[in-house]
Design a protein around this motif. Structure first.
Motif: not given
Length: 308
Positions: A1-4, A54-55, A59-60, A83-85
């Motif tokens: 899984m891609t994580t950013k 980013a949020a 983004f993770d 929803k917050r990274p």
């Protein structure tokens, strides 16, 4: 899984050493995330905009590299979203209270290395009017004096610049009439300084509020009713022991909500080391609002004197 992950760099932080650490941070983050996006600030507000973006883009994580001002901006960009990274940082500031209170290394290279194995821990966030903060609020003549410290002074002298300006305010023995409302109580009387913190560290003093936890959902409020030079000297041993709240010249409260006003005074609140809104203000705590990257082994105990 891609994580950013987004790395937000303030190039002017850390006596302008941030750029030298950016490549190392990016390489370290690539060991943990599949994609790293680097953003560099150019003006005030950029870090907030980057974190908010980013949020919005799921983004993770967002990692801030800079001083307390940069961290504060990033927290404001994240905290407005549902929803917050996850949030992390590499401290390059003058005091770095949030790093001190969480055990995050104060040296940039060690803080970058820590991110390889860091774990997530819930972190409270405060809100004053429409502005979020991560660590501490202060209002009074000493706080006003600290606001006068220039960027050039901070860069050249570090935390000593704050100490010198605060000492000047001590010598004036100026008291103000404050009105505070907190959970279950009210204060109306003369005081030199009001400090409300989310963490145990204030101005680099890690024993300021030893009962404060990163996720206890509380503001720890200190009202200093006596603050001449003699009074300050008497408080020093209690700061070392972590028992400032026991001083006869100190009122101490724990609360989830707080309002502050000062009769007949045109005062602003110092927020995380920078000038904030004018009185009166309303403050509340958002419990466990962010997830913060902290050292895997937890915070190591330091002596009071090694904190400087």
């Amino acid at each position: 899984m891609t994580t950013k992950v987004m790395l937000v760099v303030n190039p002017s932080s850390g006596k302008e050493k941030a750029e030298g650490y950016a490549d190392k941070a990016e390489k370290t983050l690539l060991k943990r995330f599949s994609e790293v996006v680097v953003k560099r600030t150019e003006k005030g507000g950029d870090a907030t905009d980057f974190a908010s973006l980013a949020a919005e883009q799921n983004f993770d994580a967002v990692i801030a590299m800079g001083g307390d001002g940069t961290l504060n901006e990033v927290i404001n960009g994240l905290s407005i979203h549902e929803k917050r990274p996850a949030f992390g940082f590499i401290p390059l500031g003058t005091v770095n209270d949030l790093a001190r209170s969480t055990g995050i290394p104060l040296k940039a290279k060690k803080a970058i290395k820590m991110l390889e194995t860091a774990i997530l821990k819930p972190m409270d966030v405060g809100k004053i009017e429409d502005h979020f903060f991560m660590n501490v609020l202060a209002v009074g003549m000493i706080a006003q004096a600290v606001d006068q410290v220039s960027v050039e002074q901070k860069t050249k002298f570090g935390s000593i610049a704050y100490f010198v300006e605060g000492l000047k305010a001590f010598s004036r023995h100026e008291l103000l009439q404050f009105k505070l409302d907190y959970d279950g109580g009210h204060f109306d009387g003369d005081a030199a300084l009001v400090v409300a913190g989310l963490t145990n560290s204030v101005g680099g003093m890690e024993n300021w509020a030893p009962d404060a936890k990163l996720d206890d959902g509380l503001l720890h409020v200190f009202v200093l009713t006596k603050l001449g030079l003699f009074d300050a000297a008497g408080m020093l041993p209690q700061l070392v022991k972590g028992s400032l709240q026991n001083n006869e010249g100190v009122e101490y409260y724990q609360t989830k909500h707080l309002t502050i006003d000062a009769s007949g005074e045109d005062l602003s609140v110092n927020v995380d080391g920078d000038p904030g809104p004018a009185l009166p203000v309303e403050i509340k705590v958002f419990p466990s609002h962010l997830n913060l990257f902290v050292p895997e082994g937890g915070k190591k105990k330091k002596s009071f004197f090694k904190a400087f």
